[in-house]
Design a protein around this motif. Sequence first.
Motif, short mmCIF file in Angstrom:
data_model
loop_
_atom_site.label_atom_id
_atom_site.label_comp_id
_atom_site.label_asym_id
_atom_site.label_seq_id
_atom_site.Cartn_x
_atom_site.Cartn_y
_atom_site.Cartn_z
N ILE A 220 0.84 -1.20 0.00
CA ILE A 220 0.00 0.00 0.00
C ILE A 220 0.88 1.25 0.00
O ILE A 220 0.61 2.22 -0.71
N THR A 221 1.95 1.24 0.79
CA THR A 221 2.85 2.39 0.85
C THR A 221 3.50 2.64 -0.50
O THR A 221 3.62 3.79 -0.95
N PHE A 222 3.92 1.56 -1.18
CA PHE A 222 4.50 1.71 -2.52
C PHE A 222 3.47 2.31 -3.47
O PHE A 222 3.80 3.20 -4.28
N GLN B 84 1.66 9.77 -5.91
CA GLN B 84 1.72 11.06 -5.22
C GLN B 84 1.33 12.23 -6.12
O GLN B 84 0.61 13.14 -5.70
N THR B 85 1.78 12.22 -7.38
CA THR B 85 1.44 13.32 -8.29
C THR B 85 -0.07 13.41 -8.51
O THR B 85 -0.65 14.50 -8.47
N ALA B 86 -0.69 12.26 -8.71
CA ALA B 86 -2.15 12.23 -8.93
C ALA B 86 -2.89 12.70 -7.69
O ALA B 86 -3.89 13.43 -7.78
N ILE B 87 -2.41 12.30 -6.51
CA ILE B 87 -3.05 12.71 -5.26
C ILE B 87 -2.96 14.22 -5.07
O ILE B 87 -3.95 14.90 -4.75
N ILE B 88 -1.77 14.76 -5.30
CA ILE B 88 -1.55 16.20 -5.11
C ILE B 88 -2.37 17.03 -6.11
O ILE B 88 -2.92 18.08 -5.77
N TRP C 218 -4.14 12.12 4.40
CA TRP C 218 -4.18 10.68 4.68
C TRP C 218 -3.44 9.88 3.61
O TRP C 218 -3.17 8.68 3.82
N PHE C 219 -3.11 10.53 2.49
CA PHE C 219 -2.53 9.80 1.36
C PHE C 219 -1.16 10.31 0.92
O PHE C 219 -0.44 9.60 0.24
N ILE C 220 -0.83 11.54 1.27
CA ILE C 220 0.48 12.06 0.87
C ILE C 220 1.55 11.48 1.79
O ILE C 220 1.46 11.54 3.01
N THR C 221 2.59 10.89 1.18
CA THR C 221 3.67 10.28 1.95
C THR C 221 5.00 10.62 1.29
O THR C 221 5.05 10.95 0.09
N THR C 222 6.08 10.55 2.04
CA THR C 222 7.38 11.00 1.53
C THR C 222 8.30 9.86 1.12
O THR C 222 9.03 9.97 0.15
N ASP C 223 8.29 8.76 1.87
CA ASP C 223 9.15 7.62 1.52
C ASP C 223 8.56 6.35 2.12
O ASP C 223 7.49 6.39 2.74
#
Length: 365
Positions: free
Chosen positions: A210-212, A218-222, A240-245
Amino acid sequence: MDLTILFVIIGLAILFDFLNGFHDAANSIATVVTTKVLTPVQAVLWAAFFNFIAFFIAKFIIGEFGVADTIAKIIKEDVVTSFGANPSLVIIAALSAAITWNILTWKLGIPSSSSHTLIGGLAGGALAATGFDFSSINGSIILTIIAFIFVAPFIGLFAGNIINIITINLCRNIKPHKADTWFKRLQLVSSALLSIGHGLNDSQKVMGVITFALLANQTAIINTDMDNWFLNDVFHWKDWFITTDSTDIHDWVPIVCFTAIAIGTLGGGMKILKTMGNKITKITPIEGFTAQTASAITLFFTEHIKMPVSTTHVITGSIIGVGMTKRVSAVRWGVTISLLWAWILTIPVSALIATGFYFLLNLIF
């Protein structure tokens, strides 16, 4: 479209985790049911509870989800993307292959590894997406995981053998009936520890997937704006969906994964239970306790080194180790060799199935 695929991935991941619990429930309850410490229903409830307790241990005591981080690094997203492929389709293909293999082996009563079906699926999907470019997968991680197909059972075998010998010697002056009574109670503890180990290792694998998927989208979420004041202003859905690594894991991810595997465990898995309980070797309460304890120790160790291993492999090795303390012939080697072949074939077969799923998905999308 990307966010739709993302939610499909999350749904499939939860389904896989449910089937993982359903498929692997027998691993942690086989000996406790076989020795009649608990009924199958009681044992499944017991295992499901401690599967979920594993979340709090990982979150508040260990302080990290190391196995999830390892799984999230199996596929190299930048390489997959450079081929013009969509990493999300790779994940869907991997999960679809893993679910298919899990259902098939459950129907056949084969205690194969849910973990390795997922790993094989990830590798197969990535290779299909890149024209079989092996630089798209993290070879060192996958080779280490493959090595642990053999290492983990041997750790369990060795630990089961040693713990059983020590336990038998400590109890040699105790009447057998009294010893059985004691160890039936102690099996509740060892079964709980094994269920915690199962939860710590297996739930984290889907967390990594899920994290991967979140990182890949990320681009689509932003760039997506929801035309809904509740989702935007109250729920703050992007947070809840933006993550860094791969180590930045939102709390909802482990909660969902641990819950799914616990609910799946409630589904049982009696076919596999019979294989694990008595077909490998006959189990007494003392031997059930030592096999479960050895397995739990092995799983805690592999979680500590962030290595995703198969609970199935570990408990099988431990049961064999316990059986060998009586005599080598006490182990039904014909059954054991059949299981070994299932283990060896799991990763390549899952990879092959995932390849087929990826090509099919590529035609649809």
